[in-house]
Design an enzyme around this catalytic site. Structure first.
Site, short mmCIF file in Angstrom:
data_model
loop_
_atom_site.label_atom_id
_atom_site.label_comp_id
_atom_site.label_asym_id
_atom_site.label_seq_id
_atom_site.Cartn_x
_atom_site.Cartn_y
_atom_site.Cartn_z
N ARG A 57 32.73 -8.08 21.28
CA ARG A 57 32.98 -9.25 20.51
C ARG A 57 31.63 -9.69 19.99
O ARG A 57 30.54 -9.42 20.39
CB ARG A 57 33.60 -10.43 21.08
CG ARG A 57 32.70 -10.93 22.03
CD ARG A 57 33.43 -12.48 22.72
NE ARG A 57 32.80 -12.97 23.76
CZ ARG A 57 31.75 -13.52 23.80
NH1 ARG A 57 30.88 -14.10 22.65
NH2 ARG A 57 31.31 -14.30 24.95
N ASN A 100 28.64 -12.54 19.42
CA ASN A 100 28.10 -13.52 20.23
C ASN A 100 27.27 -14.50 19.24
O ASN A 100 27.73 -14.87 18.32
CB ASN A 100 27.38 -13.24 21.42
CG ASN A 100 27.20 -14.26 22.57
OD1 ASN A 100 28.07 -14.84 23.01
ND2 ASN A 100 25.88 -14.10 23.10
N GLU A 137 33.46 -8.55 29.80
CA GLU A 137 33.64 -8.14 31.02
C GLU A 137 34.91 -7.37 31.43
O GLU A 137 35.91 -7.97 30.48
CB GLU A 137 33.61 -9.41 32.30
CG GLU A 137 32.26 -10.20 32.15
CD GLU A 137 31.91 -10.94 33.19
OE1 GLU A 137 32.96 -11.34 33.84
OE2 GLU A 137 30.76 -11.32 33.68
N ASN A 151 21.95 -12.60 22.37
CA ASN A 151 21.85 -14.09 22.30
C ASN A 151 21.06 -14.73 21.66
O ASN A 151 20.88 -14.48 20.31
CB ASN A 151 21.93 -14.47 23.84
CG ASN A 151 23.16 -15.51 24.35
OD1 ASN A 151 23.53 -16.36 23.63
ND2 ASN A 151 23.57 -15.13 25.43
N ASP A 202 20.19 -17.90 27.44
CA ASP A 202 21.34 -17.98 26.54
C ASP A 202 20.71 -18.31 25.07
O ASP A 202 20.26 -17.74 24.42
CB ASP A 202 22.54 -18.89 27.20
CG ASP A 202 23.81 -18.64 26.66
OD1 ASP A 202 23.99 -18.24 25.38
OD2 ASP A 202 24.91 -18.96 27.52
#
Length: 291
Positions: A93, A95, A113, A146, A196
């Site tokens: 997907r 991010n 995951e 990220n 992140d």
């Protein structure tokens, strides 16, 4: 400032024209908008996990959801697909994403995951969506694409691959939108945990949200050194942006997904959105996708 909890709050964007904070809750499949004036949160549900949202010049938003780029019309809640990618990777997907100084939307992918703490490695990539809706792949074999941003002189692109626990700097060609020549800028220390989301301030310093580290850190790209740490009252800190009328406030998103029941009981602020004031530095306005 936002008590409404997010499973995985991410990608905060200050929308000056509406005086609102736009963000996503990835795992709830929602794009949200919070008004500091009314303290109201509005949201639009979408049909897949939505990794990022950015402003469009003509109004509304460009979003990266599932493995596709799309437009979101806030008033009608209509989602219009622009392009599908990675259809050969059903477990991937999109991010984090952000618009570059020329109005192109950069967003990257990751593998989900398959079990707690288990994911296929190097399945992600970083893409650029141009205003004419064409797409190029900038990076391949990324673990978790990220946080990203550009230097104030627009010559450097900064990017985080979370599982590398590092921020990298690339040369950036503003005319073509291409990135090249990666070099390590900063490797996170153990207590900082995993990097992140990220944003840049008006002094050209980077702010990195540390998921499971309960903090945002400020890094000087010139020296590659951490120069400031701001601790937050919950561990899963996901991203940050500057906003408010003069961009002197920092908004920070967080998550409660990934915390077990015992931890959640001790973490009443997990999933909320915070405002940091008094940093003594301002941010810069977000770029608009140029279509």
């Amino acid at each position: 400032v936002v008590k409404e909890k997010n499973r995985m709050g991410e990608c905060p964007v200050w929308e000056e024209r509406e005086s609102t904070l736009v963000y996503v809750d990835i795992n709830s499949q929602k794009v949200c908008r919070w008004s500091p004036l009314t303290n109201e949160v509005q949201s639009v549900s979408v049909d897949a996990r939505v990794g990022s949202v950015a402003l469009r010049q003509c109004g509304g938003y460009v979003i990266a959801l599932g493995t596709r780029f799309a437009f979101l019309d806030w008033d009608t809640q209509a989602v219009t697909t622009i392009l599908e990618l990675e259809q050969d990777k059903p477990n991937n997907r999109f991010n984090d994403g952000k618009v570059d100084p020329k109005g192109r939307f950069f967003a990257g992918t990751m593998a989900e995951e398959t079990a707690p703490g288990v994911r296929a490695r190097q399945q992600g990539a970083l893409y650029t969506l141009f205003p004419n809706h064409s797409v190029i792949k900038q990076l391949d074999q990324v673990d978790i694409s990220n946080g990203l941003d550009w230097s104030l002189d627009h010559r450097t692109f900064f990017h985080i691959d979370s599982l590398a626990y590092a921020v990298h700097a690339f040369s950036y060609d503003m005319h073509t939108g291409k990135i090249a020549c990666p070099k390590l800028l900063y490797h996170l220390e153990k207590e900082e945990q995993m990097p992140d989301g990220m944003c840049i301030d008006a002094e050209g310093k980077l702010w990195v949200a540390c998921i499971d580290g309960g903090r945002v850190i400020r890094i000087d790209p010139e020296t590659g050194k951490r120069i400031q740490t701001v601790r937050l009252p919950t561990p899963r800190i996901t991203s940050c942006c500057f906003g408010g009328k003069d961009y002197s406030e920092m908004y920070v998103t967080s998550a409660y997904d990934g915390l077990d029941e015992t931890t959640l009981a001790k973490e009443p602020h997990a999933g909320e959105i915070f405002k940091i004031t008094g940093l003594g530095v301002k941010g810069i306005p977000q770029n608009f996708y140029a279509a």
